[in-house]
Scaffold this motif. Structure first.
Motif, short mmCIF file in Angstrom:
data_model
loop_
_atom_site.label_atom_id
_atom_site.label_comp_id
_atom_site.label_asym_id
_atom_site.label_seq_id
_atom_site.Cartn_x
_atom_site.Cartn_y
_atom_site.Cartn_z
N GLN A 88 1.09 -1.23 -0.32
CA GLN A 88 -0.03 0.20 -0.30
C GLN A 88 1.03 1.71 0.33
OE1 GLN A 88 -3.63 -0.22 2.47
NE2 GLN A 88 -4.01 1.95 2.14
N THR A 89 1.84 1.47 0.70
CA THR A 89 3.12 2.23 1.12
C THR A 89 3.37 2.86 -0.43
OG1 THR A 89 3.59 2.26 2.91
CG2 THR A 89 5.11 3.37 2.26
N ILE A 134 0.97 6.65 -6.75
CA ILE A 134 0.11 7.88 -6.92
C ILE A 134 0.99 9.00 -7.69
CG2 ILE A 134 -2.31 8.90 -6.51
CD1 ILE A 134 -2.85 5.72 -5.29
N GLU A 135 1.90 9.47 -6.58
CA GLU A 135 2.35 10.95 -6.98
C GLU A 135 3.52 10.95 -8.14
OE1 GLU A 135 0.79 13.33 -5.29
OE2 GLU A 135 -0.29 11.83 -3.82
N GLY A 161 -1.58 5.83 -12.40
CA GLY A 161 -2.63 5.25 -12.38
C GLY A 161 -2.74 3.88 -12.82
N ALA A 162 -1.45 3.09 -13.01
CA ALA A 162 -1.14 1.80 -12.66
C ALA A 162 -1.36 1.84 -11.00
CB ALA A 162 0.47 0.90 -13.74
N ALA A 163 -0.89 2.41 -10.28
CA ALA A 163 -0.89 2.66 -8.58
C ALA A 163 -2.32 2.73 -7.97
CB ALA A 163 0.49 2.96 -8.19
N LEU A 164 -2.64 3.24 -9.00
CA LEU A 164 -4.53 3.36 -8.33
C LEU A 164 -5.07 2.46 -8.39
CD1 LEU A 164 -6.99 5.38 -7.25
CD2 LEU A 164 -6.81 6.44 -9.90
N LYS A 167 -3.59 7.37 -18.34
CA LYS A 167 -3.94 5.57 -17.95
C LYS A 167 -4.36 6.20 -16.76
CE LYS A 167 -2.47 1.97 -15.13
NZ LYS A 167 -3.57 0.84 -16.12
N LEU A 168 -4.19 7.41 -15.81
CA LEU A 168 -4.43 8.36 -14.36
C LEU A 168 -5.86 8.27 -14.21
CD1 LEU A 168 -3.88 8.62 -11.75
CD2 LEU A 168 -3.11 10.59 -12.74
N ASN A 169 -6.34 9.26 -16.05
CA ASN A 169 -7.79 9.85 -16.33
C ASN A 169 -8.62 8.78 -16.43
OD1 ASN A 169 -9.38 12.17 -16.72
ND2 ASN A 169 -9.71 10.89 -18.93
#
Length: 818
Positions: free
Chosen positions: A663-664, A670-671, A679-682, A708-710
């Motif tokens: 999780q960390t 995400i940052e 995007g992959a991290a979210l 990808k984030l969007n």
């Protein structure tokens, strides 16, 4: 012209403007357009009525009979209101008799002109592109010729622009001309535009005159002849970022918010110009080179002479560019057209290959120069698979003299297959001969027209070889080899045998094939010719070879089936130097991770120097049972790999482990400045802590994001939110240009709609999906429509019925049938 390639569903396909009755086209030979009159010069005075989306034009066309005397002239002019047709004599207009059928003006000249005489015809007209019914294709999804984008400014989220798209024969929607690729002329365009806007056209901006009514007239002069389909007009509120190359202007027209990143997007252009000049031995042939981005553009990009037009996807922000410039290959493609397509233009649409196959191949040439052999081999493999994956493409000749519409030529055959054929030709004749032949072809036919036959003659003149066999099987025929390759070893005879069988049924191919025989790390290369349905080749080998590989450099455009073991693929990964050796081994191992040999192949490939191999290996490991040591290796990739795309792929694998200990890492990632990593991290976070992921997605939805984030923000909000998420997700979907990314986003949008009970919003959402379905080119619909109709629309109808929302279900059903 650069296509929008629907990679997932093999969709680079056809257009249809001037179709003939079904099947009748198969008997119509598509000849090179006859030349009765030749264009010499075009002068245009044009003003633009934004309220009515019309062009008020006055055109002066200077012409000359091609050979035979003539007393008449036929001009293409689609959907216009013709005000006057006259002969210009001594600065006076002499009215001429004419007939106009809405498509062509047939003009009776004042006398019979000989081939030694020139004359000038004046046409006053109003062009009405929005009132013209014209169909497009996969390469060009519409054919109105000139496009007013948000002309009245009603859409506050979209700029007001004008841009033109002439290919194939749509320039004649906005200016009378002889709209054929074997015509060429110089030009002078005087464009009266709102003073707050900038304009762009072919050639150089030579004069600007500001008027008192808030307008300005820009004079653009093109002193070198080019084809009418390459005429261009662009108008809008652009930032103009200027570079230079050898004293020539190189400029980038972008929306003002992209001014600071314009050079990051287009800034390699001068280096590309230098590289292509060096490879071809011919200087960039025009007096400037500009690139402009158009909203709602109907294609990927277009090589208008000195003024390339790009789709809005070219405009990437700084975070997108951290993953690499996804538009770089398109920039190279369109620039190469300035030689192949603009300097030497296909004499007919049947010969489109001498434009588009070369532009496609330029992408590989640029990758090879700038990023190395692995990158070039990746491009080659990608385009080869795009063509091989299309069953319909196998039945089409590269040079086609029979087609329903000229727009049918803009397909996987003219682009991807043609580029691979050039790669085989280069391999056969050698680099020096290949580029010398290109130089001769461009020199001999500069400011004129080319064809496949002329290309063959240039290669024959340079190499001294008869190349009819090559051109007959690859240019004037269809299909490709399907090879079954068997490797055997006879210990008693100490012979290794390679058996190659052509299984395609018809059209046997003559093929030069390299074969590598390995003994441990060392190898010996042989070259053989395939001439028969079944060919066997024997090679001395004291012991059983560690590996035998046919076509080790992946030159052949062919489907291949081989009887290799996983152990052979492991040896291939370790000792094969070519990208194809390593990628093929990884692909063979993917999906077989229960086999320890396959798992070791994938884990070893994580150390590959080329990031595409590392990504492919990570993709193969997503569903694998991975031990702690291997996971640690993947964790390092997720944290430290120099490629952001590899980082994202590694995070995808870690996310599938559903381990809260990550999780960390996911929150930190995400940052990341890369949209792909974030995007992959979210998405990975959503698999272990949906509430935190949802809260994070809501927070991120209030900031500008792309890529990808969007898409992942929308996915997480749709999955864990309620119908209040509709406005955000629908807004994102609506803004996206036609692309495979939008196709993927449609499934997230449908998940959101499944939660929507508000009838107005639900129906609006269904309309957006249907509008997207209808915007997909016709030849792509057999692949896309079943997904949209069954997996999206039918599924939504069934879901609404199960919830007792019959009105909503009925609405979906009504829209499915349309």
């Amino acid at each position: 012209m650069k296509q929008i390639l629907w990679i997932v569903f093999v969709l680079a396909t056809e257009m249809a403007i001037a179709q003939v009755p079904k099947e009748e086209w198969k008997s119509i030979y598509r000849e090179t357009a006859p030349k009765i009159n030749n264009l010499k010069h075009t002068r245009l005075n044009a003003a633009f009525n934004f309220e009515k989306s019309q062009v008020i034009g006055s055109a002066w066309l200077t012409l000359q009979p091609h050979f035979y005397p003539t007393d008449s002239l036929q001009l293409d002019a689609k959907g216009m209101e013709i005000k006057q047709v006259a002969l210009v004599r001594n600065n006076n207009n002499l009215p001429l008799k004419y007939q106009y059928d809405g498509k062509q003006i047939r003009i009776q000249l004042n006398k019979t002109y000989s081939k030694k005489e020139t004359y000038t015809v004046f046409v006053s007209y109003i062009a009405k592109p929005d009132e013209l019914e014209a169909k497009g294709s996969a390469a060009i999804t519409d054919a109105k010729g000139l496009y007013f984008i948000n002309p009245t400014g009603a859409d506050k989220d979209k700029p007001t622009q004008i841009w033109t798209q002439g290919e194939t024969e749509a320039t004649s929607v906005w200016i009378p001309t002889i709209d054929k690729p074997n015509q060429r002329c110089t030009q002078e365009f005087n464009l009266t535009v709102p003073a707050k806007f900038v304009s762009l056209s072919n050639g150089k901006l030579t004069r600007q005159q500001v008027h008192g009514n808030g307008t300005r007239t820009d004079q653009w002069v093109m002193n070198q002849p080019h084809a009418p389909y390459l005429f261009f007009i662009g108008v809008g509120d652009y930032a103009v970022v200027k570079d230079s190359y050898k004293g020539k202007e190189v400029s980038y027209y972008v929306e003002k918010e992209y001014e600071k990143v314009a050079r990051k997007i287009f800034g390699l252009t001068p280096e590309m110009m230098q590289f292509f000049e060096q490879k071809l031995g011919i200087a960039y042939p025009w007096n400037k080179y500009s690139q402009i981005v158009g909203r709602d553009y109907v294609s990927g990009a277009m090589e208008n002479t000195t003024a390339t037009l790009h789709q809005e996807s070219a405009q990437q922000d700084a975070r997108q560019l951290t993953d690499g410039n996804e538009w770089e290959s398109t920039i190279a493609h369109e620039l190469f057209h300035q030689w192949f397509g603009d300097l030497v233009t296909a004499e007919s649409w049947s010969n489109l290959t001498v434009n588009e196959s070369f532009a496609n191949y330029s992408e590989l040439l640029w990758s090879e120069y700038k990023y190395g052999k692995d990158a070039a081999a990746y491009d080659n493999a990608k385009d080869m698979q795009a063509y091989l994956g299309s069953k319909s493409s196998a039945g089409k000749d590269l040079v086609r003299f029979y087609y329903e519409s000229q727009e049918d030529m803009f397909d996987l055959v003219s682009y991807q297959k043609g580029g691979r054929i050039l790669h085989m030709l280069r391999n056969y004749v050698g680099d020096e001969a290949f580029f010398t032949a290109l130089h001769q072809y461009l020199t001999q036919y500069r400011f004129s027209n080319g064809s496949a036959h002329k290309l063959r003659l240039a290669f024959e003149a340079v190499t001294g070889k008869d190349l009819n066999w090559f051109f007959n099987q690859w240019y004037f025929n269809h299909g490709h080899p399907k090879l079954e390759i068997t490797y055997e070893y006879d210990a008693a005879a100490q012979l290794a045998t390679v058996i190659m069988k052509q299984t395609q049924g018809t059209n046997l191919f003559k093929l030069l094939v390299s074969i590598d025989v390995y003994e441990g790390a060392s190898k010996k290369r042989y070259q053989v010719w395939l001439n028969n349905k079944l060919d066997s080749f024997h090679f001395p080998a004291a012991t059983k070879p560690s590996l035998i590989t046919a076509d080790p450099d992946r030159i052949l455009l062919a489907e291949k089936k081989e009887n290799k073991t996983l152990e052979a693929y492991a040896h291939q990964l370790k000792y094969g130097k070519h990208f194809g050796d390593r990628m093929e081994a990884v692909e063979a191992a993917a999906g077989k991770t229960s086999d320890p040999v396959a798992l070791d192949i994938l884990l070893d490939a994580l150390n590959d120097p080329f990031f595409r191999i590392r990504i492919k290996a990570l993709n193969g490991l997503e569903q694998a049972a991975i031990n702690a040591a291997s996971l640690q290796k993947i964790e390092i990739l997720a944290a430290k790999d120099p490629s952001r795309l590899v980082k994202a792929a590694a995070i995808d694998v870690l996310g599938k482990q559903r381990n809260p200990a990550y999780q960390t890492l996911f929150l930190q990632s995400i940052e990341d400045s890369s949209y792909s990593v974030a995007g992959a991290a979210l998405e990975a976070l959503s698999l272990i802590d949906s509430s935190t992921a949802y809260a994070t997605a809501l927070k991120l939805s209030k900031t500008p994001t792309r890529g990808k984030l969007n898409n992942t923000i929308s996915m997480v909000i749709a999955a864990f939110g309620d119908e209040t998420s509709y406005d955000y997700i629908a807004g994102n979907f609506k803004k996206m240009p036609l692309s495979t990314e939008k196709f993927t986003a449609m499934f997230t949008f449908s998940e959101c709609l499944n939660k929507v009970k508000d009838a107005t919003k639900f129906k609006e959402g269904i309309d957006l999906i249907v509008a997207f379905r209808e915007s997909i080119p016709k030849d792509s619909k057999p692949q896309t429509d079943p997904y949209i109709n069954n997996l999206v629309l039918k599924a939504l109808a069934t879901s609404k019925e199960s919830k007792g929302l019959q009105e909503l279900a009925d609405y979906v059903k009504s829209r499915m049938a349309q």
